[in-house]
Design an enzyme around this catalytic site. Structure first.
Site, PDB file in Angstrom:
ATOM      1  N   ASP A 194      33.244  33.964  49.486  1.00 41.81           N
ATOM      2  CA  ASP A 194      31.711  32.725  48.741  1.00 41.81           C
ATOM      3  C   ASP A 194      31.625  33.716  47.949  1.00 41.81           C
ATOM      4  OD1 ASP A 194      30.833  30.687  50.382  1.00 41.81           O
ATOM      5  OD2 ASP A 194      30.711  31.928  52.057  1.00 41.81           O
ATOM      6  N   ASP A 257      29.192  22.555  52.124  1.00 40.82           N
ATOM      7  CA  ASP A 257      30.235  22.320  53.660  1.00 40.82           C
ATOM      8  C   ASP A 257      29.798  21.717  53.762  1.00 40.82           C
ATOM      9  OD1 ASP A 257      29.461  25.258  53.502  1.00 40.82           O
ATOM     10  OD2 ASP A 257      28.693  25.554  55.067  1.00 40.82           O
TER      11      ASP A 257
HETATM   12  C1  GLA Z   1      29.253  28.944  53.559  1.00 40.33           C
HETATM   13  C2  GLA Z   1      31.021  28.616  53.364  1.00 40.33           C
HETATM   14  C3  GLA Z   1      31.537  28.179  54.848  1.00 40.33           C
HETATM   15  C4  GLA Z   1      31.583  29.658  55.833  1.00 40.33           C
HETATM   16  C5  GLA Z   1      30.184  30.189  55.380  1.00 40.33           C
HETATM   17  C6  GLA Z   1      30.333  31.295  56.733  1.00 40.33           C
HETATM   18  O1  GLA Z   1      28.646  28.409  54.258  1.00 40.33           O
HETATM   19  O2  GLA Z   1      30.815  28.063  52.531  1.00 40.33           O
HETATM   20  O3  GLA Z   1      32.811  27.409  54.795  1.00 40.33           O
HETATM   21  O4  GLA Z   1      32.845  30.451  54.998  1.00 40.33           O
HETATM   22  O5  GLA Z   1      29.378  30.536  54.286  1.00 40.33           O
HETATM   23  O6  GLA Z   1      29.682  31.885  56.831  1.00 40.33           O
END
Ligand code: GLA
Length: 441
Positions: A194, A257
């Site tokens: 990430d 997301d």
């Molecule tokens: C980010 C990623 C998500 C998830 C969260 C976890 O937002 O894009 O897919 O992994 O972090 O905290």
């Protein structure tokens, strides 16, 4: 002073030349190369390395010695804990999912990776090795990985290129080689990496560093680049993951997301069709070993109708997207299971040629998508975004066939053959829904 007509045109020519030369000087990259940010020779050298002919020295993706890791020749398929469980993960829940992957037929349909997302981490030990949260994972990650492997599945984990993960746990910055080695010792097969708390880091550099660390372990580890298709507002970070990721990772997120809704924005998260619209134009970047990742599936999480979820599955298959389920596999209903395990749609997603599909016609709310498959057939999606049922027609030329060609039509959701057609195929498509067929000779 009197200047004749010829003389005047000479003066104009000279003025034009002087202005052009001035403009060229201002715009020329040479001007930049001659004007380093500092006055010392070191600064000049660094500046030339970035702006001059050797600038690839700062572009790990352009290193001629870099090779792809050879993994994920078709889009990865699996399950990830985030969409359903968020930070509420523990080893019991993950074991139950591994069991369910087998019992529900998900594994046999092609789902392989069980990936624990954020919030599994504990502290670093005195040597700097990352450890698991001992309350959530009392048996440790290796035992969990062994359990997942014992079910004929593969095991994935999550970290972050910054000092902390998005959930505030410890990230891998400064510990890349050490963490990669730990993952390899735990028999990890997949790393989602990430992009929170990365400050001004350059993402190409940060992801290349972890890619190298993973390669150095000697273990096959699929590398999932999760920097959300955004750019940092820094000088050096001006390339998107799809510009540099082909030999660094196996998939890269194309957007922020997903959240479990047909459309819209909630904070930094986007609804399903918003993500489709941002990802579709990137079709040319996908191919065996390196995929556009429009984020995970929401199928079965309750925010969309079964019709809309069939749409997500069909469009993800058209985009050659990773199919990472994000629901409670152990408690899913028949509708959800039938969508996730539809082998005819999965076969489109997993087509070995790996050419992503695209929208070939956009009539506002009514769309035609086409994807060319290895055997010469085409997957077609008729997509109705409107809130009323509508007839949609795909004509042969727009999906890449001559008008007169006789083609068999197979409905991939009804699992029925619809006979042979020439020229076009028309179907009535439900509101917010799709009809998905395969055309073949
Ligand atoms: C980010 C990623 C998500 C998830 C969260 C976890 O937002 O894009 O897919 O992994 O972090 O905290």
């Amino acid at each position: 002073m009197y200047i004749d007509r010829e003389g005047r045109s000479r003066v104009y020519t000279i003025i034009t030349l002087v202005i052009s030369a001035l403009l060229l000087t201002i715009a020329s990259p040479m001007t930049k190369a001659q004007t380093p940010p500092g006055n010392d020779p070191g600064s000049q050298k660094l500046f030339n390395m970035e702006m001059g002919p050797n600038r690839s020295i700062f572009r790990p993706s352009m290193d001629p010695n870099r090779t792809a890791n050879g993994l994920a020749l078709t889009p990865p398929m699996g399950w990830n804990s985030w969409n359903k469980l968020g930070c509420n993960i523990d080893e019991k829940a993950v074991r139950a999912i591994a069991d369910a992957m087998v019992n529900t037929g998900m594994r046999d349909a092609g789902y392989q990776y069980v990936v624990i997302d954020d919030c599994w981490q504990g502290k670093r030990d005195p040597d700097g090795n990352i450890t698991a949260d001992s309350v959530k994972f009392p048996s440790g990650i290796k035992a969990l990985s062994d359990y997942v492997h014992s079910k004929g599945l593969k095991f994935g984990i999550y970290s972050d290129a910054g000092s902390k993960t998005c959930g505030g746990r410890l990230g891998s910055q400064g510990h890349e080689y050490q963490d990669a080695l730990t993952y390899a010792r735990w028999a990890v097969d997949y790393l989602k990496y990430d992009w929170c708390f990365t400050g001004t880091r350059n993402s190409e550099e940060a992801y290349a560093l972890m890619a190298d660390a993973l390669r150095a372990t000697g273990r096959d580890i699929v590398f999932s680049i999760c920097n959300w298709g955004v750019n940092r507002p820094t000088m050096t970070d001006k390339f998107m993951a799809w510009d540099w990721g082909q030999k660094i990772g196996n998939l890269w997120r194309t957007t922020e997301d997903i959240y479990d809704a047909w459309a819209g924005r909630k904070g930094t998260s986007l609804g399903m069709v918003n993500i489709v619209d941002l990802t579709e134009p990137l079709y040319g970047h996908a191919g065996p070993g390196h995929w556009n990742d429009p984020d995970m599936l929401e199928i079965g999480n309750g925010g969309m109708s079964a019709t809309e979820y069939r749409g997500q599955f069909s469009l993800w298959a058209m985009m050659a997207a990773p199919l990472i389920a994000g629901n409670d596999i152990a408690a899913m209903d028949d509708d959800t299971r039938n969508i996730l395990t539809n082998r005819e749609v999965i076969a489109v997603d997993q087509d070995p040629m790996g050419v992503a599909g695209r929208r070939v016609r956009d009539d506002g709310d009514l769309e035609v998508w086409a994807r060319t498959l290895a055997d010469g057939s085409r997957a077609i999606v008729l997509f109705n975004r409107s809130d009323k049922p509508a007839d949609i027609t795909a004509s042969w030329p727009e999906v890449g066939y001559p008008t007169s060609m006789a083609l068999k039509v197979r409905d991939l959701w009804e699992h029925t053959s619809l006979g042979t057609r020439t020229e076009k195929f028309t179907a009535n498509v439900p509101a917010h829904g799709v009809v998905m067929v395969r055309l073949s000779q």
